[in-house]
Design an enzyme around this catalytic site. Sequence first.
Site, PDB file in Angstrom:
ATOM      1  N   GLU A 295     107.182  -7.591 116.435  1.00 27.15           N
ATOM      2  CA  GLU A 295     105.765  -7.670 116.066  1.00 27.15           C
ATOM      3  C   GLU A 295     104.894  -7.097 117.178  1.00 27.15           C
ATOM      4  OE1 GLU A 295     107.839 -10.067 114.643  1.00 27.15           O
ATOM      5  OE2 GLU A 295     107.217  -9.013 112.840  1.00 27.15           O
TER       6      GLU A 295
ATOM      7  N   ASN B 286     112.628  -6.099 111.444  1.00 32.11           N
ATOM      8  CA  ASN B 286     111.573  -5.253 110.894  1.00 32.11           C
ATOM      9  C   ASN B 286     111.114  -4.196 111.892  1.00 32.11           C
ATOM     10  OD1 ASN B 286     110.367  -7.960 111.989  1.00 32.11           O
ATOM     11  ND2 ASN B 286     108.794  -6.427 112.294  1.00 32.11           N
TER      12      ASN B 286
ATOM     13  N   ASP C 102     107.782  -6.616 106.725  1.00 29.30           N
ATOM     14  CA  ASP C 102     108.451  -7.526 107.666  1.00 29.30           C
ATOM     15  C   ASP C 102     109.704  -8.133 107.021  1.00 29.30           C
ATOM     16  OD1 ASP C 102     109.044  -9.005 109.948  1.00 29.30           O
ATOM     17  OD2 ASP C 102     107.589 -10.589 109.518  1.00 29.30           O
TER      18      ASP C 102
END
Length: 719
Positions: free
Chosen positions: A214, A291, A336
């Site tokens: 992230e 992801n 994601d």
Amino acid sequence: RRLSAVSLIVLLGLTACDNTAPSTTVKTLPESAQPAAKTMTAAVDAKRLEDANTEPGNWMSYGRTYDEQRHSPLTKVNRDNVKDLGLAWSFDLNTARGIEATSIVVDGVMYTTSAWSIVHALDARTGKKLWTYDPKVAKEKSLHTCCDVVNRGVAVWQGQVFVGALDGRLVALDAATGKVNWEVATVDAKLPYTITGAPRVIKGKVLIGNGGAEFGVRGFIAAYNVADGSQAWKFYTVPGDPAKGFENEAMAMAAKTWNGKWFDLGGGGGTVWDAMAYDPDLDLMYIGVGNGTPWNQRIRSPGGGDNLFLSSIVALRPDTGEYVWHYQTTPGETWDYTATQHIILADIELEGKTRKVLMQAPKNGFFYVIDRTDGTLLSAENYIDITWATHVDMETGRPVEVPEARFYDEKPFTVFPSYLGGHNWHPMSYSPNTGLVYIPVLDFPANYGGDPAFKYRPGIFNTGIDGIVGSLPDSQAERDALRPLIKGRLVAWDPKTQKEAWRVDHKGSWNGGILSTASGLVFQGTADGKLVAYTDDKGEKLWEFPANTGIVAPPMTYEIDGEQYLSVNVGWGGAFALVFGEFVQDESLPNVNRVLTFKLGSKGTLPVPDWKRTATFNPPAQTANDDIIRHGFRLYQDTCMGCHGLNAVSGLTVPDLRASGYIQAQEAFDEVVLKGALRANGMAAFDQHLSTEDTAAIRAYIVQQAHRALKLQQGAVEG
Ligand code: CA
């Protein structure tokens, strides 16, 4: 002599930690200090792990066996007597942050972890503490965690206990004393990598990956020699800048599936933060890859492409890290949709033939059965209702997408499942007796829209998703209408027919991992604070124990001197607990983190909490205009939401900013947000990421939300 050697190692270890380069500074344990094999604590080796089924009393690795089935052959606790299970002992973990670990038990000793990567060794009979090791992770490292400062457990091998610390160190402890034998920095400490997963050990090499996709990292998994922590190999999951050449042929192949300059946007992501499994016969290890950075593929890889090896299962040679095969669950992932979820290996009969399969229920909602010898897809069906794809095409092995689900900036889309998936890290279990896989299912959507103003911000949340599109409605009526949509359940899934055999609907969404036993039982903890035993063929509830706190970790079981124990680490936490603040475990349950261990005939009880979730709102007058508040809303969602909750409604693990005294005045707010006044509590300084105008807007938004909450508390009717 031993002590001084250890002190030196500790010193060297700290040097390695402070070193900003990806260091391999190591110190070998002197031979004289290595315990003799006979009296060794945690004397686990390759043979014992490969033959783990012959030692059902022990639980020697994360998933109990290398195939990670989490199925125990123990039968002393069975359907007839499970009602007599009672609390034998409990051990306080002394933290209110997330608890996700599976304990390991070897020869009477339990090794477990809590938040902040702290390791405890306990007498598995009594819960008496033998030692505790705290890697003393700097609390502000929480800035780089998407999903709480959790740790999922340790690995043990020939007298050593290995833990991955949140800040990226891999630490080897003496299993008998908890003293540090060696430690290495597995990542560049300047970058936002974190470790939350449990290491595995295969043939004398400790395997550990990391998280951070992230925030902007290039994912990899690496192997370290047990003796001294020297790095044996490293496998990147996504290619680097092609201009700099590739590490191996797999990276050259992967680079053909990328466009643009992903390597300048934090490195592409693809972190290996959880699942691993190993087949000793095939000598293949399997990893799950996460992801991309950012989530939004239109930004990450303009023009598309599969973006290998994001959202893939990859088979590697454990001796060398050599790539063997891959299967990509979500080509060109943009939601994601990690494939880091639990990987289970089993030999099952399909169309009259015994097949060596690998099974996974990744975030994207499909349950995959794959031939683990070569990666051929055998079947895939959705285990929850999904809106991003219609099915998986068995000719191509690819999902058939719903085009609108690949959202544009101006055309958001409601996607089932959400970015937390139809199933997250919570371990499943496979019972060879029933042939069923037990899945802790999440079932709720998220709205996705592109962020037209996206700018890559190093070391901070980078999704490329419009934070306002992804927020919850502010109206209480609309939120209440949403509540029934946020579901969770225990699903028994038949991998042969790809159909649900039975289900148990839960009150909350974010429930615990699963254990099954040969006595026909399935155990799971729940968001509303119960540890429950079900029958494995029908899901009938046979027993429950009030843990009085939410449970997300999976139970495990072991036997000592003929007595079977059941143990689970209880306590609420993790991504859902942080983000979906209002949809918490149970409004009446505090977060009390403990190891709870049960046996037949015990009568232990826990204090019933006299507690109610309350917050006192006392916001200052609003002085900002609507444009500033709107700007603050967007900044809040992009920067603060990951820990403090959607729409400024916090879960139980971090403070609710609407009730914080620091919103009273801008100076006080900036002392915390920009200057790091609460660094020691885990609130990092954001002066590298936010301006004073930004923090003024964020504060204005929080003040607005506090006024809204206060009005609601006072019983005002929404207009
Ligand atoms: Ca993620």
